[in-house]
Design a protein around this motif. Sequence first.
Motif, PDB file in Angstrom:
ATOM      1  N   THR A 114       0.833  -1.199   0.000  1.00  0.00           N
ATOM      2  CA  THR A 114       0.000   0.000   0.000  1.00  0.00           C
ATOM      3  C   THR A 114       0.869   1.252   0.000  1.00  0.00           C
ATOM      4  O   THR A 114       0.360   2.359   0.073  1.00  0.00           O
ATOM      5  CB  THR A 114      -0.926   0.029   1.225  1.00  0.00           C
ATOM      6  OG1 THR A 114      -0.120  -0.062   2.410  1.00  0.00           O
ATOM      7  CG2 THR A 114      -1.925  -1.100   1.197  1.00  0.00           C
ATOM      8  N   ALA A 115       2.188   1.096  -0.088  1.00  0.00           N
ATOM      9  CA  ALA A 115       3.122   2.222   0.005  1.00  0.00           C
ATOM     10  C   ALA A 115       2.993   3.197  -1.158  1.00  0.00           C
ATOM     11  O   ALA A 115       3.331   4.364  -1.024  1.00  0.00           O
ATOM     12  CB  ALA A 115       4.554   1.701   0.073  1.00  0.00           C
ATOM     13  N   CYS A 116       2.491   2.753  -2.297  1.00  0.00           N
ATOM     14  CA  CYS A 116       2.429   3.610  -3.489  1.00  0.00           C
ATOM     15  C   CYS A 116       1.187   4.491  -3.525  1.00  0.00           C
ATOM     16  O   CYS A 116       1.077   5.352  -4.391  1.00  0.00           O
ATOM     17  CB  CYS A 116       2.489   2.757  -4.747  1.00  0.00           C
ATOM     18  SG  CYS A 116       4.008   1.787  -4.877  1.00  0.00           S
ATOM     19  N   GLY A 117       0.253   4.276  -2.624  1.00  0.00           N
ATOM     20  CA  GLY A 117      -0.959   5.078  -2.593  1.00  0.00           C
ATOM     21  C   GLY A 117      -2.048   4.510  -3.486  1.00  0.00           C
ATOM     22  O   GLY A 117      -1.817   3.592  -4.266  1.00  0.00           O
ATOM     23  N   PRO A 118      -3.269   5.066  -3.391  1.00  0.00           N
ATOM     24  CA  PRO A 118      -4.409   4.498  -4.109  1.00  0.00           C
ATOM     25  C   PRO A 118      -4.323   4.627  -5.631  1.00  0.00           C
ATOM     26  O   PRO A 118      -4.853   3.809  -6.355  1.00  0.00           O
ATOM     27  CB  PRO A 118      -5.606   5.266  -3.569  1.00  0.00           C
ATOM     28  CG  PRO A 118      -5.046   6.514  -2.989  1.00  0.00           C
ATOM     29  CD  PRO A 118      -3.652   6.188  -2.550  1.00  0.00           C
ATOM     30  N   LYS A 119      -3.650   5.649  -6.136  1.00  0.00           N
ATOM     31  CA  LYS A 119      -3.559   5.830  -7.587  1.00  0.00           C
ATOM     32  C   LYS A 119      -2.137   5.626  -8.093  1.00  0.00           C
ATOM     33  O   LYS A 119      -1.817   5.976  -9.217  1.00  0.00           O
ATOM     34  CB  LYS A 119      -4.030   7.233  -7.965  1.00  0.00           C
ATOM     35  CG  LYS A 119      -5.494   7.452  -7.664  1.00  0.00           C
ATOM     36  CD  LYS A 119      -5.928   8.822  -8.086  1.00  0.00           C
ATOM     37  CE  LYS A 119      -7.386   9.018  -7.724  1.00  0.00           C
ATOM     38  NZ  LYS A 119      -7.850  10.353  -8.042  1.00  0.00           N
ATOM     39  N   GLY A 120      -1.288   5.061  -7.259  1.00  0.00           N
ATOM     40  CA  GLY A 120       0.113   4.912  -7.615  1.00  0.00           C
ATOM     41  C   GLY A 120       0.412   3.675  -8.436  1.00  0.00           C
ATOM     42  O   GLY A 120      -0.448   2.843  -8.701  1.00  0.00           O
ATOM     43  N   SER A 121       1.660   3.601  -8.842  1.00  0.00           N
ATOM     44  CA  SER A 121       2.178   2.420  -9.526  1.00  0.00           C
ATOM     45  C   SER A 121       3.642   2.320  -9.173  1.00  0.00           C
ATOM     46  O   SER A 121       4.198   3.196  -8.524  1.00  0.00           O
ATOM     47  CB  SER A 121       1.970   2.540 -11.038  1.00  0.00           C
ATOM     48  OG  SER A 121       2.705   3.635 -11.542  1.00  0.00           O
ATOM     49  N   GLY A 122       4.278   1.237  -9.616  1.00  0.00           N
ATOM     50  CA  GLY A 122       5.681   1.064  -9.273  1.00  0.00           C
ATOM     51  C   GLY A 122       6.320  -0.068 -10.036  1.00  0.00           C
ATOM     52  O   GLY A 122       5.682  -0.761 -10.831  1.00  0.00           O
ATOM     53  N   ILE A 123       7.596  -0.245  -9.773  1.00  0.00           N
ATOM     54  CA  ILE A 123       8.388  -1.302 -10.384  1.00  0.00           C
ATOM     55  C   ILE A 123       8.990  -2.127  -9.260  1.00  0.00           C
ATOM     56  O   ILE A 123       9.589  -1.597  -8.324  1.00  0.00           O
ATOM     57  CB  ILE A 123       9.520  -0.721 -11.261  1.00  0.00           C
ATOM     58  CG1 ILE A 123       8.937   0.070 -12.417  1.00  0.00           C
ATOM     59  CG2 ILE A 123      10.434  -1.821 -11.769  1.00  0.00           C
ATOM     60  CD1 ILE A 123       8.199  -0.766 -13.434  1.00  0.00           C
ATOM     61  N   GLY A 124       8.836  -3.446  -9.365  1.00  0.00           N
ATOM     62  CA  GLY A 124       9.420  -4.348  -8.391  1.00  0.00           C
ATOM     63  C   GLY A 124      10.815  -4.761  -8.826  1.00  0.00           C
ATOM     64  O   GLY A 124      11.113  -4.851 -10.012  1.00  0.00           O
ATOM     65  N   ASP A 125      11.666  -5.014  -7.851  1.00  0.00           N
ATOM     66  CA  ASP A 125      13.052  -5.387  -8.105  1.00  0.00           C
ATOM     67  C   ASP A 125      13.341  -6.701  -7.397  1.00  0.00           C
ATOM     68  O   ASP A 125      13.440  -6.748  -6.177  1.00  0.00           O
ATOM     69  CB  ASP A 125      13.967  -4.272  -7.593  1.00  0.00           C
ATOM     70  CG  ASP A 125      15.442  -4.599  -7.755  1.00  0.00           C
ATOM     71  OD1 ASP A 125      15.789  -5.671  -8.268  1.00  0.00           O
ATOM     72  OD2 ASP A 125      16.266  -3.747  -7.354  1.00  0.00           O
TER      73      ASP A 125
END
Length: 181
Positions: free
Chosen positions: A56-67
């Motif tokens: 949930t760290a990216c927020g409700p409208k966030g996105s990200g890349i996993g490593d």
Amino acid sequence: MRSPARLMTGTATAAVTVIALGLTAAPSAYAGDDFGRLEITPATAPPGAKVTVNTTACGPKGSGIGDANSLDAGDFEVRKGTHKEVLVGQFTVPHDTRPGVYEIVVSCDNGKDAVGDLKVIGGGKPDRPDHDRPSGHVRTGVGGSVEPNSTQVALGVGVIGMAAVGGLWLLRRRTEPTEGS
């Protein structure tokens, strides 16, 4: 009516209490600014297993890349999941991963990171080289299946021919009439 000194003491005490509560609550409320929680399922996996991460760290409208480069699985995309503020991503544990604990990181577009550990069990790279495996042709007496050899073929034909001549000679000898009968 209360005296002004008493009013100031009560107000100061209340302010100090609010500040003290705010300072003690601040670390738990804001600890996720740098690193958030990364939920890894399953937390313990063998090589070849598909692993799912949630944060949930990216927020409700966030996105990200996993490593997942710590175990040579590369990067993976983290997208919005079925729950409102949860982002989900997946990767596969490589088949040659050695047992151990590996750190998985998700870097969010909002600058926050979520970190979790994956424990890999079983499998892994072999400790000794593969030189104890057989290699090359296996000679099992199947004739010319290994490699063509004209000498062996000629000898085989000669043996079969001699057996045929010998068999014919024996049959002819039995069928000849004997002289005194």
